[in-house]
Design an enzyme around this catalytic site. Structure first.
Site, mmCIF file in Angstrom:
data_model
loop_
_atom_site.group_PDB
_atom_site.id
_atom_site.type_symbol
_atom_site.label_atom_id
_atom_site.label_comp_id
_atom_site.label_asym_id
_atom_site.label_seq_id
_atom_site.Cartn_x
_atom_site.Cartn_y
_atom_site.Cartn_z
ATOM 1 N N HIS A 187 0.826 -1.210 0.000
ATOM 2 C CA HIS A 187 0.000 0.000 0.000
ATOM 3 C C HIS A 187 0.854 1.252 0.000
ATOM 4 C CE1 HIS A 187 -3.976 -1.806 1.591
ATOM 5 N NE2 HIS A 187 -3.914 -1.775 0.288
ATOM 6 N N GLU A 429 -1.655 -13.512 -22.382
ATOM 7 C CA GLU A 429 -0.695 -13.329 -21.280
ATOM 8 C C GLU A 429 -0.241 -14.655 -20.684
ATOM 9 O OE1 GLU A 429 -2.420 -10.888 -18.205
ATOM 10 O OE2 GLU A 429 -4.337 -11.910 -18.282
ATOM 11 N N ASP A 453 2.261 -10.669 -17.235
ATOM 12 C CA ASP A 453 2.024 -12.080 -16.942
ATOM 13 C C ASP A 453 2.688 -12.991 -17.966
ATOM 14 O OD1 ASP A 453 0.584 -12.345 -14.512
ATOM 15 O OD2 ASP A 453 -1.107 -11.351 -15.479
ATOM 16 N N CYS A 500 -0.624 -4.188 -23.713
ATOM 17 C CA CYS A 500 -0.926 -3.343 -22.547
ATOM 18 C C CYS A 500 -0.061 -3.653 -21.332
ATOM 19 C CB CYS A 500 -2.400 -3.449 -22.179
ATOM 20 S SG CYS A 500 -2.896 -5.107 -21.698
HETATM 21 C C1 PEP Z 1 -0.256 -7.956 -17.890
HETATM 22 O O1 PEP Z 1 -0.267 -9.053 -17.335
HETATM 23 O O2 PEP Z 1 0.644 -7.586 -18.668
HETATM 24 C C2 PEP Z 1 -1.341 -6.987 -17.650
HETATM 25 C C3 PEP Z 1 -1.445 -5.878 -18.347
HETATM 26 O O3 PEP Z 1 -2.230 -7.253 -16.674
HETATM 27 P P1 PEP Z 1 -1.920 -7.165 -15.107
HETATM 28 O O4 PEP Z 1 -0.621 -6.433 -14.930
HETATM 29 O O5 PEP Z 1 -3.095 -6.455 -14.521
HETATM 30 O O6 PEP Z 1 -1.846 -8.596 -14.710
HETATM 31 MG MG MG Z 2 -2.062 -9.805 -16.429
#
Ligand code: PEP
Ligand code: MG
Length: 574
Positions: A187, A429, A453, A500
């Site tokens: 946090h 992912e 991921d 992303c």
């Molecule tokens: C990822 O896994 O790259 C992703 C964008 O999702 P998160 O980071 O929320 O797992």
């Molecule tokens: Mg992810």
């Protein structure tokens, strides 16, 4: 001069004097009380709870905190109001005749032990919250509450950042924070990031290594704390600090410009958003909308699941603010352990490989249906797309589509306004999803590559662990080949594909990704303008060779070298 290496969790450079807060945890000895003292002990307990509760409320009223900070303080308030805390402490005082301080300690020790057994980063944060409230209660009961005055340009050195303390400290004077413990997802790290402060965590024993008032440099990028720097290092960092300020101002000028490569290829650069409140602060950055709206916040730290209405209002509001740009809503991606109290399921030993993401949604269709129905309703006015996390096989997409159809039927029967055929995307992912991306492409409307991921699962490296942080390697050829395969398969099926994960924002990778044909990137607001700056430097003619070179490399070191050489050559030719 001494250099300590930790983990940078919030970028930037800070130069200042150390303020070492050696907040040794208060220990309390067991002491028996007389039966005649019970009622005064109980009054003292209630008044301590009230005092700290009021203190938190005052803090909430006196600053305009973001949702993150407010949620954390609310968690602290909830811990104070926990009927189990009140019941168990009062029972120990009344029945076992032990002094109040000891009863409080015993209660929190038991709670910490319970969380400790869960072996999870999120749970570790719950322990930190409990420990913080425990210590606050004890300090108050022992008349030991701390007041901390900061000098100008302070670098705070603490074992662990007490969130409430952080929020009380003068933001004008605090330049950065270093800690003994902590992780990226603690946090305190979240709050520090949202305050825009550089932070390095995991600098074991830093509070004993640094003397109060020592001259320090904190580098959130390299994760280093430099104590008593020599004059050469000081000069280098003073220069970097002034460049940092100048660069911040220059980046702001990019807001008005269209996102395109130097030779005019339009690139869609979207935002990754975690909280609806963030929208107002970051909306001006992008005309391309939100490429990843993480919905986990809706499900965290609460006593009941969010209703369809509650979700509908939030999704509609965010989507309308973005119009005509799209909002990609990712269905909840949360590990089973984090929802265990809401869904009545057992915490798992290994949540990253357990029931999380789409698995959890399909396992709990009511939760999934509620979220989907809220999204379909919000899509009437918003330009909304749905995205499924952690897909590893085609059946998960088919089952999700089927569930979406039944949601459409139910909404129609209920006479609700909703949109049919909302575009359905899949996050790539897992290595499995990348390998079968050719099949997945026939079942969905778009891909978004989640490299955070993808790296974790391809390399079998826990993305949250300090111990293997150096092996979380985006340069690994396996990762780059899986991304390439995904893009090729998407192109074969004419399917839109975006990226992303954090790699999308990294200057080393942006030219490579654009060269692969990824013209749709989604990044965190904090790094948005830097990513845009990197995109605007790319010359399409230069990147063909880069892609071939990188894909031909046999190991990470070779990939890194080839990317760095390319950057050097490209800087020279500018
Ligand atoms: C990822 O896994 O790259 C992703 C964008 O999702 P998160 O980071 O929320 O797992
Ligand atoms: Mg992810």
């Amino acid at each position: 001069m001494q250099k300590l290496q930790g983990v940078g969790v919030s970028l930037g450079i800070a130069v200042g004097r150390a303020k070492v807060l050696n907040r040794q945890p208060l220990q309390v000895a067991s002491r028996s009380i007389d039966a005649s003292d019970v009622s005064s002990e109980l009054v003292r307990f209630r008044s301590a709870l009230e005092h700290i509760g009021n203190d938190i409320s005052r803090l909430l009223d006196s600053f305009s905190f973001g949702k993150n900070e407010r949620d954390i303080l609310d968690t602290h308030r909830l811990i104070l109001q926990d009927p189990e805390l009140i019941k168990s402490v009062e029972r120990m005082v009344r029945d076992d005749l032990i002094c109040l301080e000891h009863a409080v300690s015993r209660h929190f020790q038991k709670a910490a032990k319970l969380f400790d057994e869960m072996e999870d980063d999120y749970m570790a944060q719950r322990i930190a919250d409990y420990r913080e409230i425990n210590q606050r209660l004890l300090r108050h009961l022992q008349g030991n509450e701390q007041k901390i005055e900061l000098d100008t340009d302070t670098i705070l050195v603490v074992d662990e950042i007490p969130v409430s303390l952080l929020m009380k400290l003068s933001r004008d004077k605090l330049r950065g924070i270093v800690t003994d413990k902590g992780s990226r997802t603690s946090h305190a790290a979240i709050v520090a990031r949202s305050l825009g402060l550089p932070v390095v965590v995991g600098l074991r024993d830093v509070i004993t290594e640094v003397e109060d008032n020592a001259h320090c440099i904190l580098d959130g990028q390299s994760g280093q704390l430099i104590i008593n720097p020599d004059s050469h290092t000081s000069d280098v960092y003073e220069q970097l600090l002034s460049n940092q300020e100048q660069h911040r101002e220059d980046l702001l000028k990019l807001v008005e410009q269209e996102t395109a490569t130097a030779d005019g290829t339009r690139i869609h650069l979207r935002l990754n958003i975690e909280l609806p409140e963030e929208m107002d602060h970051v909306l001006h950055l992008s005309e391309d909308g939100v490429g990843l709206f993480r919905t986990e916040f809706l499900f965290m730290d609460r006593s009941s699941l969010p209703t369809e209405e509650e979700q509908y209002i939030i999704y509609r509001e965010v989507a309308e603010k973005l119009l005509p740009a799209p909002l990609v809503i990712r269905t909840v991606d949360i590990g089973g352990d984090k929802l265990s109290n809401l869904l009545n399921i057992e915490p798992e030993k290994n949540p990253a490989l357990g029931c999380r993401g789409i698995r959890l949604s399909l396992e709990h269709p009511d939760l999934f249906r509620t979220q989907i129905m809220a999204i379909l309703r919000a899509a009437v006015t918003g330009n909304i797309r749905v995205m499924l996390p952690l897909i590893s096989c085609v059946e998960q997409v088919q089952r999700s589509r089927k569930l979406i159809r039944t949601c459409e039927q139910e909404l129609a029967q209920r006479g609700r306004e909703f949109r049919r055929n909302v575009p359905l995307g899949v996050m790539i992912e897992t290595p499995a999803a990348a390998m079968i991306s050719s099949v997945l492409a026939t079942e969905c409307d778009f891909f978004s590559i989640g490299t955070n991921d993808l790296i974790q699962y391809t390399l079998a490296v826990d993305r949250a662990s300090d111990t293997v942080a150096d092996q979380f390697d985006p340069y690994h050829p396996a990762v780059l080949h899986l991304i390439t395969l995904t893009v090729q398969n998407a192109r074969k099926h004419n399917l839109p594909v975006s990226i992303c994960g954090e790699m999308a924002a990294e200057s080393d990778f942006i030219p490579f990704l654009i060269g692969l044909g990824l013209h749709d990137l989604s990044v965190s607001p904090g790094i948005y303008l830097t990513a845009k700056e990197n995109i605007m430097r790319v010359q399409s003619s230069d990147i063909v060779d880069l892609v071939l070179d990188v894909l031909d490399a046999e190991c990470s070191a070779e990939v890194k070298q080839r990317i760095r050489d390319w950057h050097k050559a490209s800087r020279k030719s500018r």
